[in-house]
Design a protein around this motif. Structure first.
Motif, short mmCIF file in Angstrom:
data_model
loop_
_atom_site.label_atom_id
_atom_site.label_comp_id
_atom_site.label_asym_id
_atom_site.label_seq_id
_atom_site.Cartn_x
_atom_site.Cartn_y
_atom_site.Cartn_z
N ALA A 7 -6.82 1.49 0.43
CA ALA A 7 -6.30 0.02 0.40
C ALA A 7 -5.07 0.09 1.33
CB ALA A 7 -5.93 -0.28 -1.24
N THR A 8 -5.34 -1.18 2.10
CA THR A 8 -4.19 -1.27 2.91
C THR A 8 -4.02 -2.77 3.04
OG1 THR A 8 -5.89 -1.48 4.84
CG2 THR A 8 -4.65 0.63 4.79
N ASP A 21 2.49 -7.64 -2.49
CA ASP A 21 3.27 -7.90 -1.36
C ASP A 21 3.18 -6.62 -0.12
OD1 ASP A 21 4.76 -9.00 0.59
OD2 ASP A 21 6.52 -8.83 -0.45
N GLY A 22 1.89 -6.43 0.00
CA GLY A 22 1.52 -5.48 1.19
C GLY A 22 1.49 -4.16 0.66
N VAL A 23 0.56 -3.79 -0.34
CA VAL A 23 0.52 -2.68 -0.93
C VAL A 23 -0.52 -1.78 -0.29
CG1 VAL A 23 -0.27 -1.31 -3.03
CG2 VAL A 23 1.59 -3.11 -3.16
N ASP A 24 -0.11 -0.35 0.17
CA ASP A 24 -0.95 0.61 0.79
C ASP A 24 -1.19 1.80 -0.44
OD1 ASP A 24 -0.93 -0.81 3.06
OD2 ASP A 24 0.58 0.54 3.94
N LEU A 25 -2.53 1.96 -0.55
CA LEU A 25 -2.83 3.09 -1.55
C LEU A 25 -3.77 4.06 -1.02
CD1 LEU A 25 -2.95 1.14 -5.03
CD2 LEU A 25 -1.24 2.66 -4.46
N PRO A 56 -7.99 -10.30 -3.16
CA PRO A 56 -6.62 -10.50 -2.58
C PRO A 56 -6.55 -11.37 -1.56
CG PRO A 56 -7.81 -8.59 -1.59
CD PRO A 56 -8.74 -9.14 -2.76
N ASP A 57 -5.29 -12.28 -1.37
CA ASP A 57 -5.10 -12.92 -0.36
C ASP A 57 -5.22 -12.62 0.92
OD1 ASP A 57 -4.84 -14.84 -2.55
OD2 ASP A 57 -2.65 -14.52 -2.52
N ALA A 58 -4.61 -11.15 1.12
CA ALA A 58 -4.83 -10.42 2.17
C ALA A 58 -5.22 -8.99 2.05
CB ALA A 58 -3.73 -10.86 3.37
N ASP A 203 -1.52 13.89 -9.31
CA ASP A 203 -1.10 14.80 -8.39
C ASP A 203 -0.23 14.00 -7.54
OD1 ASP A 203 -3.27 16.85 -8.70
OD2 ASP A 203 -4.67 15.22 -8.73
N GLU A 204 -0.35 12.82 -7.33
CA GLU A 204 0.57 11.89 -6.52
C GLU A 204 0.89 10.80 -7.26
OE1 GLU A 204 -0.93 10.66 -2.69
OE2 GLU A 204 1.30 10.28 -2.14
N ILE A 205 2.33 10.36 -7.05
CA ILE A 205 2.90 9.03 -7.93
C ILE A 205 3.13 7.99 -6.86
CG2 ILE A 205 4.57 8.22 -9.37
CD1 ILE A 205 4.69 11.13 -10.52
N VAL A 206 2.74 6.88 -7.05
CA VAL A 206 3.28 5.78 -6.02
C VAL A 206 4.03 5.02 -7.21
CG1 VAL A 206 2.41 3.60 -5.14
CG2 VAL A 206 1.21 5.84 -4.23
N VAL A 207 5.15 4.67 -6.74
CA VAL A 207 6.24 3.83 -7.66
C VAL A 207 5.96 2.20 -6.93
CG1 VAL A 207 8.39 3.38 -8.53
CG2 VAL A 207 7.57 5.48 -8.19
N ILE A 208 5.75 1.31 -7.75
CA ILE A 208 5.70 0.02 -7.43
C ILE A 208 6.61 -0.76 -7.94
CG2 ILE A 208 3.62 0.09 -6.06
CD1 ILE A 208 2.56 -1.78 -8.30
N ASP A 209 7.47 -1.91 -7.38
CA ASP A 209 8.27 -2.83 -8.11
C ASP A 209 8.03 -4.15 -7.18
OD1 ASP A 209 10.14 -3.66 -9.69
OD2 ASP A 209 11.78 -3.15 -8.43
N HIS A 210 8.02 -5.14 -8.04
CA HIS A 210 7.83 -6.60 -7.23
C HIS A 210 6.76 -6.50 -6.12
CE1 HIS A 210 11.28 -8.49 -9.55
NE2 HIS A 210 11.90 -7.49 -9.04
N GLY A 211 5.54 -5.87 -6.35
CA GLY A 211 4.58 -5.92 -5.55
C GLY A 211 4.89 -4.91 -4.29
N LYS A 212 5.77 -4.20 -4.34
CA LYS A 212 5.86 -3.27 -3.22
C LYS A 212 5.95 -1.90 -3.63
CE LYS A 212 8.40 -6.16 0.32
NZ LYS A 212 8.97 -7.20 0.07
N VAL A 213 5.40 -1.03 -2.77
CA VAL A 213 5.72 0.27 -2.86
C VAL A 213 7.18 0.69 -2.70
CG1 VAL A 213 4.90 2.57 -2.05
CG2 VAL A 213 3.27 0.79 -2.45
N ILE A 214 7.76 1.39 -3.37
CA ILE A 214 9.03 1.80 -3.23
C ILE A 214 9.35 3.10 -3.02
CG2 ILE A 214 10.24 -0.56 -4.18
CD1 ILE A 214 10.97 1.39 -6.69
N ALA A 215 8.43 3.98 -3.65
CA ALA A 215 8.44 5.48 -3.24
C ALA A 215 6.99 6.16 -3.66
CB ALA A 215 9.41 6.08 -4.16
#
Lengths: 329, 270
Positions: A7-8, A21-25, A56-58, A203-215
């Motif tokens: 996802a981009t 808010d612009g999540v890439d996975l 999604p909107d975008a 195996d991998e972790i994505v941390v999101i907050d307020h719709g954004k990937v923060i780590a």
């Protein structure tokens, strides 16, 4: 290895709130991605987009090699979804629930029946299979819901907080089930509020907050960022926090974080009980009145504190996830 | 998506809804008790007052078709409440994540509600026969009368399906439909001859599709107005009640089936 989920730039607004808010996975085939975040971070919204429930909107998303927006039905035949609420029909028996799902995946009458019995057996529900599910316990419903996601043996599984609200025993049972699936090559994206859960499965972790990937990174990478155990000291007088931080400073492996509201100081340390003993000695010598002091493992709060400099705030924007009071361990 | 898959999906969903009737028999008991109560209440409480000459027998015959119409319309409101409940419980999310036909959930629901209405009509007919209602026409005409009632209710089911997905709260749906359906079924020829209504209300009642389907059923059962001096309404809708009922049902389905299906695609669980 190919990507099972890609996802981009996913964006989704709800009024003024940006749920995404612009999540890439990216999830590689046969691996587990843990999507970690507090209530309202956008985890459920991301899952809803990837499972074709929400446009999604975008942004763009591909699941199991199929474009989510261009061919949602083809995506649906390749995924299994298990939601936060156990979406099983309470009037139907466990068997009827699974058989119905099989029919709706168009597995055919006979295959649906066989598959339903097979899954009941596999999920330890064979005895309860012919009872209406409203007689089931919470853990049994969750297992049935997960079984429902597996009816068509999909290559990609999306699990939205699969263990929220479960007792510890049921939680570890469910983890075991997920591990077995992954061992057989299934790709899993799971959302969770528990660092421990992401640690155990992902195996991998994505941390999101307020719709954004923060780590993003492996559990080890994140932990290295967050640090290991923490020393937490709670004082009776918030004014004493600064002197406490000065006294404790030399014991830490990272800077102390003060929380005036909770009258507490948290600081990453290493060295176990010896550090705690040392800290208590220093506090007594400094004449500081301490309400509570202890060592604890990093929590989601610590991840957030470290990554964003502020604690999780699930209370202000739970637009797509219900409030659960279990963020803090 | 082949037509075969669509039909099979709808069948699977309808079966799921009907299992609920089997599992919660109280539900069926109460849905059938209330129409029985209605037949008895109207027949014996109002019957004597409206038709004193014949001890109420004529009115009872006149009344039955009205109660049938009212009851199947109320039966159709189940569609909305049922869907609202499914949205609330996340079942709709489950369905929407499956590679099934997107209209099947709604078609299955509306069809299972027809089955519900059939059961209710059978129970009411038996009760009606016990209190003196008779079919004075042929079997085929009577059957066509029942079919018209069911088609009419089926159309209302689609309106309720749309509302149920729009306002996914079973409690709100129940209250809202009560407020809408009660006047709709009372400002009509269901329980009283239209001649007694004041001007504007009468015009509304004449064009009220509930009046048309009631009138059609009365004609097809052979249950005329017991008052020999009654003047038949000149409104086109009541001169051609069968045609008007059918046109109305087709238009409603043509409008609300796509609306409800579009809403289903959007429906998000809370």
């Amino acid at each position: 290895m190919a990507d099972a989920i890609r996802a981009t730039g996913l964006v989704k607004h709800y009024g003024a709130v940006k749920a995404l808010d612009g999540v890439d996975l990216t999830v590689r085939e046969g691996t587990v991605l843990g999507l970690l975040g507090p209530n309202g971070a956008g985890k459920t919204t991301a899952v809803r987009v990837l499972t074709t429930l929400l446009r999604p909107d975008a942004g763009q998303a591909e699941v199991a090699g199929v474009d989510v927006l261009a061919d949602p039905r083809a995506v649906r035949s390749r995924i299994g979804l298990s939601g936060q609420y156990a979406a099983v029909d309470e009037y139907l028996t466990g068997y009827e629930n699974l058989e119905m799902i099989g029919r709706l995946y168009h597995l055919g009458r006979k295959h649906s029946r066989v598959r339903a019995r097979e899954l009941l057996e596999q999920f330890d529900l064979a005895d309860a299979g012919d009872r209406p599910t409203r007689t089931y316990s919470g853990g049994m419903r969750r297992r049935l819901d997960l079984a429902g996601a597996l009816v068509a043996d999909p290559p990609v599984l999306l699990l939205d907080e699969p263990t929220t609200g479960l007792d510890p025993r049921s939680r570890t049972d469910l983890w075991e089930v997920i591990r077995r699936l992954v061992a057989r090559g299934t790709t899993v994206l799971l959302t969770t509020q528990y660092l421990e859960e992401a640690d155990a499965l992902a195996d991998e972790i994505v941390v999101i907050d307020h719709g954004k990937v923060i780590a993003r990174g492996t559990a080890d990478q994140l932990k290295a960022q967050v640090g290991g155990e923490r020393l937490e000291v709670t004082v009776s007088d918030p004014g004493a926090l600064t002197p406490v931080a000065e006294l404790m400073g030399p014991l830490g492996v990272g800077p102390p974080v003060l929380d005036e509201h909770r009258r507490s100081m948290t600081m990453p340390v290493s060295g176990g009980v010896d550090v705690l003993r040392d800290a208590l000695d220093r506090l007594r010598a400094g004449g500081i009145k301490v309400d509570d002091a202890g060592l604890r493992r990093p929590t989601l709060d610590d991840v957030f504190l470290t990554l964003t400099g502020r604690p999780t705030d699930g209370s202000d924007s739970d637009i797509d996830e219900p409030v659960t009071a279990e963020v803090r361990s | 998506m082949s037509v075969l898959n669509m039909a099979s999906d709808a069948g699977v969903v309808a079966k799921r809804n009907l299992i609920k009737i089997k599992r919660v028999p109280d539900l069926l008991v109460f849905t059938t008790l209330s129409p029985i109560m209605f037949v008895l209440l109207f027949a014996y409480v109002f019957g004597g007052a409206i038709d004193p000459s014949g001890g109420g027998a004529g009115y009872r015959e006149f009344l039955i078709a009205g109660i049938f119409a009212q009851t199947v319309v109320f039966g159709a409101t189940n569609t909305g409440a049922g869907l609202a409940e499914d949205v609330k419980k996340g079942i709709i999310d489950r369905f929407r994540s499956l590679p099934m036909s997107s209209s099947a959930v709604l078609t299955g629901r509306t069809l299972s509600d027809v089955v519900n209405n059939v059961i209710v009509l059978v129970v009411m007919s038996v009760t009606g026969l016990l209190v003196g209602w008779r079919i004075n026409t042929s079997f085929l005409e009577a059957l066509w009368g029942f079919v018209l009632l069911l088609v009419f209710a089926y159309a209302i089911s689609w309106i309720m399906a749309w509302i149920g997905l729009l306002i996914p709260s079973p409690e709100v749906i129940n209250n809202a439909s009560f407020i809408i359906i009660f006047p709709l079924t009372f400002v009509a020829n269901t329980f009283v001859p239209l001649g007694t209504l004041p001007g504007p209300l009468r015009v509304f009642a004449e064009w009220n599709p509930v009046s048309a389907v009631t009138q059609a059923a009365r004609e097809l059962f052979g249950n005329p107005d017991p008052n020999p001096n009654a003047i038949a309404s000149q409104a086109w809708s009541l001169q051609h009640p069968q045609l008007y009922t059918l046109i109305w049902a087709v238009v409603v389905i043509a409008v609300f089936a796509p609306l409800a299906t579009a809403q289903y695609r959007r429906a998000a669980s809370r």
